[in-house]
Scaffold this motif. Sequence first.
Motif, PDB file in Angstrom:
ATOM      1  N   VAL A  73     -72.972 -80.407 -53.391  1.00  0.00           N
ATOM      2  CA  VAL A  73     -73.550 -80.473 -54.733  1.00  0.00           C
ATOM      3  C   VAL A  73     -72.616 -81.303 -55.603  1.00  0.00           C
ATOM      4  O   VAL A  73     -71.394 -81.107 -55.568  1.00  0.00           O
ATOM      5  CB  VAL A  73     -73.728 -79.075 -55.355  1.00  0.00           C
ATOM      6  N   SER A  74     -73.161 -82.243 -56.379  1.00  0.00           N
ATOM      7  CA  SER A  74     -72.300 -83.116 -57.179  1.00  0.00           C
ATOM      8  C   SER A  74     -72.969 -83.506 -58.490  1.00  0.00           C
ATOM      9  O   SER A  74     -74.182 -83.366 -58.668  1.00  0.00           O
ATOM     10  CB  SER A  74     -71.947 -84.382 -56.390  1.00  0.00           C
ATOM     11  N   ILE A  75     -72.134 -84.026 -59.382  1.00  0.00           N
ATOM     12  CA  ILE A  75     -72.601 -84.559 -60.658  1.00  0.00           C
ATOM     13  C   ILE A  75     -71.715 -85.745 -61.013  1.00  0.00           C
ATOM     14  O   ILE A  75     -70.506 -85.736 -60.730  1.00  0.00           O
ATOM     15  CB  ILE A  75     -72.569 -83.477 -61.767  1.00  0.00           C
ATOM     16  N   ALA A  76     -72.302 -86.782 -61.603  1.00  0.00           N
ATOM     17  CA  ALA A  76     -71.535 -87.976 -61.966  1.00  0.00           C
ATOM     18  C   ALA A  76     -72.099 -88.567 -63.248  1.00  0.00           C
ATOM     19  O   ALA A  76     -73.314 -88.547 -63.488  1.00  0.00           O
ATOM     20  CB  ALA A  76     -71.596 -89.011 -60.843  1.00  0.00           C
ATOM     21  N   TRP A  77     -71.191 -89.096 -64.066  1.00  0.00           N
ATOM     22  CA  TRP A  77     -71.593 -89.768 -65.298  1.00  0.00           C
ATOM     23  C   TRP A  77     -70.892 -91.115 -65.392  1.00  0.00           C
ATOM     24  O   TRP A  77     -69.699 -91.220 -65.123  1.00  0.00           O
ATOM     25  CB  TRP A  77     -71.241 -88.926 -66.518  1.00  0.00           C
ATOM     26  N   GLY A  78     -71.654 -92.142 -65.762  1.00  0.00           N
ATOM     27  CA  GLY A  78     -71.088 -93.471 -65.925  1.00  0.00           C
ATOM     28  C   GLY A  78     -71.266 -94.318 -64.685  1.00  0.00           C
ATOM     29  O   GLY A  78     -71.986 -93.974 -63.743  1.00  0.00           O
ATOM     30  N   ASN A  79     -70.560 -95.464 -64.681  1.00  0.00           N
ATOM     31  CA  ASN A  79     -70.606 -96.425 -63.588  1.00  0.00           C
ATOM     32  C   ASN A  79     -69.190 -96.692 -63.114  1.00  0.00           C
ATOM     33  O   ASN A  79     -68.332 -97.097 -63.905  1.00  0.00           O
ATOM     34  CB  ASN A  79     -71.271 -97.725 -64.054  1.00  0.00           C
ATOM     35  N   VAL A  80     -68.922 -96.473 -61.833  1.00  0.00           N
ATOM     36  CA  VAL A  80     -67.564 -96.627 -61.317  1.00  0.00           C
ATOM     37  C   VAL A  80     -67.076 -98.068 -61.423  1.00  0.00           C
ATOM     38  O   VAL A  80     -65.874 -98.327 -61.397  1.00  0.00           O
ATOM     39  CB  VAL A  80     -67.498 -96.145 -59.851  1.00  0.00           C
ATOM     40  N   ASN A  81     -67.986 -99.031 -61.594  1.00  0.00           N
ATOM     41  CA  ASN A  81     -67.617-100.442 -61.687  1.00  0.00           C
ATOM     42  C   ASN A  81     -67.625-100.994 -63.107  1.00  0.00           C
ATOM     43  O   ASN A  81     -67.349-102.181 -63.308  1.00  0.00           O
ATOM     44  CB  ASN A  81     -68.559-101.285 -60.824  1.00  0.00           C
ATOM     45  N   SER A  82     -67.928-100.151 -64.103  1.00  0.00           N
ATOM     46  CA  SER A  82     -68.009-100.629 -65.482  1.00  0.00           C
ATOM     47  C   SER A  82     -67.793 -99.482 -66.455  1.00  0.00           C
ATOM     48  O   SER A  82     -68.598 -98.546 -66.504  1.00  0.00           O
ATOM     49  CB  SER A  82     -69.372-101.288 -65.733  1.00  0.00           C
ATOM     50  N   GLY A  83     -66.708 -99.542 -67.228  1.00  0.00           N
ATOM     51  CA  GLY A  83     -66.440 -98.521 -68.224  1.00  0.00           C
ATOM     52  C   GLY A  83     -65.959 -97.211 -67.626  1.00  0.00           C
ATOM     53  O   GLY A  83     -65.410 -97.161 -66.523  1.00  0.00           O
ATOM     54  N   PHE A  84     -66.201 -96.109 -68.370  1.00  0.00           N
ATOM     55  CA  PHE A  84     -65.748 -94.794 -67.930  1.00  0.00           C
ATOM     56  C   PHE A  84     -66.600 -94.267 -66.780  1.00  0.00           C
ATOM     57  O   PHE A  84     -67.795 -94.542 -66.689  1.00  0.00           O
ATOM     58  CB  PHE A  84     -65.804 -93.794 -69.085  1.00  0.00           C
ATOM     59  N   TYR A  85     -65.932 -93.479 -65.922  1.00  0.00           N
ATOM     60  CA  TYR A  85     -66.641 -92.841 -64.823  1.00  0.00           C
ATOM     61  C   TYR A  85     -65.990 -91.490 -64.540  1.00  0.00           C
ATOM     62  O   TYR A  85     -64.762 -91.367 -64.470  1.00  0.00           O
ATOM     63  CB  TYR A  85     -66.577 -93.700 -63.553  1.00  0.00           C
ATOM     64  N   VAL A  86     -66.818 -90.459 -64.399  1.00  0.00           N
ATOM     65  CA  VAL A  86     -66.325 -89.134 -64.048  1.00  0.00           C
ATOM     66  C   VAL A  86     -67.307 -88.506 -63.060  1.00  0.00           C
ATOM     67  O   VAL A  86     -68.522 -88.671 -63.193  1.00  0.00           O
ATOM     68  CB  VAL A  86     -66.157 -88.245 -65.311  1.00  0.00           C
ATOM     69  N   TYR A 125     -61.684 -95.703 -65.055  1.00  0.00           N
ATOM     70  CA  TYR A 125     -62.172 -96.667 -66.032  1.00  0.00           C
ATOM     71  C   TYR A 125     -62.088 -98.058 -65.428  1.00  0.00           C
ATOM     72  O   TYR A 125     -61.068 -98.424 -64.822  1.00  0.00           O
ATOM     73  CB  TYR A 125     -61.364 -96.619 -67.332  1.00  0.00           C
ATOM     74  N   ALA A 126     -63.150 -98.844 -65.582  1.00  0.00           N
ATOM     75  CA  ALA A 126     -63.192-100.224 -65.107  1.00  0.00           C
ATOM     76  C   ALA A 126     -63.277-101.159 -66.303  1.00  0.00           C
ATOM     77  O   ALA A 126     -64.199-101.056 -67.122  1.00  0.00           O
ATOM     78  CB  ALA A 126     -64.395-100.428 -64.187  1.00  0.00           C
ATOM     79  N   PHE A 127     -62.296-102.067 -66.417  1.00  0.00           N
ATOM     80  CA  PHE A 127     -62.237-103.010 -67.524  1.00  0.00           C
ATOM     81  C   PHE A 127     -63.058-104.260 -67.207  1.00  0.00           C
ATOM     82  O   PHE A 127     -63.326-104.578 -66.046  1.00  0.00           O
ATOM     83  CB  PHE A 127     -60.780-103.394 -67.810  1.00  0.00           C
ATOM     84  N   ASP A 128     -63.415-104.992 -68.257  1.00  0.00           N
ATOM     85  CA  ASP A 128     -64.214-106.196 -68.083  1.00  0.00           C
ATOM     86  C   ASP A 128     -63.463-107.301 -67.356  1.00  0.00           C
ATOM     87  O   ASP A 128     -64.085-108.211 -66.798  1.00  0.00           O
ATOM     88  CB  ASP A 128     -64.685-106.714 -69.445  1.00  0.00           C
ATOM     89  N   ASN A 129     -62.126-107.259 -67.362  1.00  0.00           N
ATOM     90  CA  ASN A 129     -61.338-108.318 -66.725  1.00  0.00           C
ATOM     91  C   ASN A 129     -61.187-108.125 -65.218  1.00  0.00           C
ATOM     92  O   ASN A 129     -60.457-108.875 -64.562  1.00  0.00           O
ATOM     93  CB  ASN A 129     -59.959-108.423 -67.370  1.00  0.00           C
ATOM     94  N   GLY A 130     -61.850-107.114 -64.642  1.00  0.00           N
ATOM     95  CA  GLY A 130     -61.796-106.896 -63.207  1.00  0.00           C
ATOM     96  C   GLY A 130     -60.827-105.823 -62.764  1.00  0.00           C
ATOM     97  O   GLY A 130     -60.801-105.452 -61.591  1.00  0.00           O
TER      98      GLY A 130
END
Length: 369
Positions: free
Chosen positions: A246-259, A287-292
């Motif tokens: 069972v899992s839960i996720a918020w955000g995008n691991v490749n862009s911005g915050f992710y939990v 957290y994934a920044f715009d600069n890669g």
Amino acid sequence: MSAKRLIKCSLLVLVMGSSVLSAEAATVYKRQGTSLGINGRIQSVFYSNNYNLAGDHDSSIHNSSRFGVRGKVKITKWFSAFAYSQWDMNSTGSTTGSKARDQYVGADFGRYGVLTVGKFKDATYYAESVVDNYEQAGGTVQGHFDHSRRQGQVMYTYDNYGVHGQLGIQTAQDNVPVVRNKFHNLGSKYKDRWDIDSGFSSALGYTFDDILSGPLSVRSGYSYLKGQTGHDITSRAFVNFKHTAVSIAWGNVNSGFYVAALHDYGKVNFKANDWLKIKGFELSLGYAFDNGVSVLSGYESVKFEEDGSVNHRIKRVPLLLNYRLNATFNIWSEAGFNAGSDHKTDFGAKKYSKRIDKSVFSLGARYTF
């Protein structure tokens, strides 16, 4: 193919159990409804001594590559047939070898779902995948289960309007992976070669598109396997295996915050009332920044129970720093730290990995096509 359709196909391939690479196959041929695509990667990684990949806990560099090919043909307006195969090619010392990773054929019915037959991960990986973002230092809990690409599966996958559902059956197979001890392949109970009579797996989830500027996904998965009996047994005898995630996720691991958070539970029942239970949880924050540049860390805890008399815990903190130079090349540094694990000497096994209670470190570079 429209961008919306391409994204949908990519998500379906990902949740069926193949790698992210298989969802990004570069088309090399396309004509009259028939297409052929290839993908792969080549990487080199330095591993610290506690990974124990060479000598007596010596640091070492290991190279590997991966190659996949995917074909698809349009049969009617609402039906397409496809096939995919991917191989891992690793180099150890002076020897090299290749191993099939995913191999399947299937039918794509568009918005009505996808039917897949072959070798891939079962449906429970849909729930586990939200925390499966590390290279080697993570996966303290789900790493015991999510490696299991098993042949002989039939899987239906529906992914539309935020709803995700999977239902699959497992046919009889000999000598296939089911559950392992990630930290050491010890003894008969941890030897990851099993004889399966039958089984099934299922997954159900829902993704809310925009919750505080990010998608929120709630996922669950369950699988059941029955072991072979009598003269059918060739390698491993077990009664049954039950696995819940069972899992839960918020955000995008490749862009911005992710939990993300996962609770994983698996139990193997043997004859004579013997059993092995593995359960625990994993938390991820990044957290994934715009600069890669992206950073990901968390906390992971797993508990082993054998026959109610042996109990051990492993607690780890993984840390991943990744820099994506462009769409095809990235470099990363990863570390794993002890967070209160039982010492490996407490497990009563001389060959248990130092990754239980010692720090590990790796540095790698990868080209993806």
